[in-house]
Design a protein around this motif. Structure first.
Motif, PDB file in Angstrom:
ATOM      1  N   PHE A  44       0.836  -1.209   0.000  1.00  0.00           N
ATOM      2  CA  PHE A  44       0.000   0.000   0.000  1.00  0.00           C
ATOM      3  C   PHE A  44       0.869   1.256   0.000  1.00  0.00           C
ATOM      4  O   PHE A  44       0.615   2.201  -0.757  1.00  0.00           O
ATOM      5  N   MET A 109      -5.324  -4.553   7.257  1.00  0.00           N
ATOM      6  CA  MET A 109      -5.260  -5.037   5.883  1.00  0.00           C
ATOM      7  C   MET A 109      -6.005  -6.360   5.743  1.00  0.00           C
ATOM      8  O   MET A 109      -5.482  -7.428   6.072  1.00  0.00           O
ATOM      9  N   ILE A 117      -7.228  -1.849  -3.130  1.00  0.00           N
ATOM     10  CA  ILE A 117      -5.969  -1.300  -3.648  1.00  0.00           C
ATOM     11  C   ILE A 117      -5.744  -1.788  -5.071  1.00  0.00           C
ATOM     12  O   ILE A 117      -5.370  -1.005  -5.964  1.00  0.00           O
TER      13      ILE A 117
END
Length: 403
Positions: A44, A109, A117
């Motif tokens: 990320f 996450m 993402i």
């Protein structure tokens, strides 16, 4: 360039990469799911760096000295290579990430965060690599929507309250707390000085950011989202109409020029935002609030799926997704004649103050064009400048063109 704002982005991204690499180097952390979550977070931050700066280092090892994510002088990788790295890392992590949401998984996450993402990456792939990936973007968005873990909140503004951790729509947020995890003070950057008395704040706001007039005017009066803007006569917390010196304190959404003269006339121009709930009676020393900062939410994913359908030539499904959101917001459907301009405008209204606009405008090709108070540019500003302080630290870094 020595602009601190750009250096802050760089240091934020690569500082986190360094911390994650240090933990991944810990021999005691062997659980595959935990390591997959950390690698997703590292991916990320590489995605953030790539999106802002283009050619950036890929750093996966803990190195003893230097800044830049733990590496002394890391190599600068082409943007397409960083894209491929992030995609590979996320796809490898997906089966190991949790599908659970909320509770102990809030702000972490999960599989759904990784898919979002990826969806963002694929939606912007043509910008990043020169090759469009609309089908891949559609698949990731569709998987999130049909996964059934999230639903669009019935109350639009519940996504942004001081207790928004309960929103069913939030896929990823940064948990914030006015005393324990401070730093959320976005309201101070937009409110008029005298709004201190409206909300009983401990400090005076900064009278800063306001909406461009044409953007404010793009909201239909029936659009519930228009309530995110503060305009008109302002009152103190007891209901008494306020003044700014000799003028009635009436916030006027019309901004006649970019640089306004000093004094109350100039101070009262431009709609201010209250999209994030402004916490009453807040007397924290650093102006922090309890709102969690929203990074990804379901309404964005629905609009992304609609855009992917549009780019693939599937107009009916594209219209269905965009009009679904518009119906929830109380405005008429766009219908079969929906255009790319309509989509960009709708994303603007839905996602204002959520920090997606630069990316959207670059993808839609409007970033370099002129608009009120802003001239057209040659395109070099599609990428931000690599901070000069980082170039001084790392001789392998080459400045982006135009800076």
């Amino acid at each position: 360039m020595d602009d601190g704002s750009f250096n802050n982005i760089w240091n934020w991204a690569y500082g986190q990469v360094a911390a994650i690499n240090q933990q991944l180097n810990n021999p005691n952390i062997t659980d595959e799911a935990t390591r997959a979550e950390m690698k997703t977070l590292r991916a990320f931050y590489h995605y953030i760096a790539m999106d802002n700066f283009g050619k950036v280092p890929i750093i996966t090892e803990k190195v003893a000295s230097g800044d830049n994510g733990g590496a002394a002088s890391p190599a600068q990788s082409p943007r397409a290579d960083v894209y491929n790295f992030v995609e590979t890392e996320l796809l490898a992590a997906l089966p190991l990430l949790s599908k659970d949401v909320g509770g102990t998984h809030y702000g972490r996450m999960t599989q759904w965060v990784a898919r979002t993402i990826l969806a963002k990456m694929y939606l912007n792939a043509e910008v990043y690599t020169g090759t469009a990936q609309w089908s891949k973007a559609f698949v990731q968005c569709d998987s999130i929507i049909k996964g059934g873990k999230f639903s669009v909140a019935a109350d639009f503004f519940s996504n942004f309250t001081t207790t928004n951790q309960g929103s069913p729509e939030i896929i990823l947020a940064t948990p914030m707390d006015k005393t324990k995890r401070t730093g959320f003070n976005i309201q101070y950057a937009t409110l008029h000085y005298n709004h201190q008395r409206t909300y009983d704040l401990g400090n005076s706001p900064w009278n800063g950011y306001s909406a461009a007039t044409e953007f404010y005017n793009s909201f239909d009066d029936a659009d519930v989202r228009k309530k995110m803007w503060i305009v008109g006569q302002q009152y103190d917390i007891s209901g008494v109409a306020m003044k700014d010196e000799t003028l009635d304190m009436i916030i006027d959404p019309n901004i006649p020029q970019f640089q306004m003269e000093a004094g109350p006339f100039g101070r009262l121009k431009g709609a201010r935002t209250q999209k994030y709930e402004i916490q009453l009676h807040n007397h924290t020393a650093d102006n922090s609030q309890d709102n969690d900062f929203v990074i990804f939410r379901l309404a964005d994913v629905i609009l992304m799926r609609g855009e992917a359908s549009f780019r693939l030539g599937n107009q009916p499904d594209a219209v269905t997704d965009f009009d679904y959101i518009r119906d929830l917001r109380g405005v008429p459907p766009l219908g079969a004649g929906m255009t790319a301009d309509d989509m960009l405008a709708e994303r603007g209204r839905e996602l204002a103050f959520e920090f997606h606009r630069r990316q959207d405008q670059i993808r839609f090709g409007t970033w370099t064009k002129s608009w009120t108070f802003k001239p057209a540019t040659d395109g070099h500003d599609i990428l931000w400048p690599i901070p000069q302080s980082q170039i001084a630290l790392n001789p392998n870094l080459v400045q982006n063109p135009g800076y």
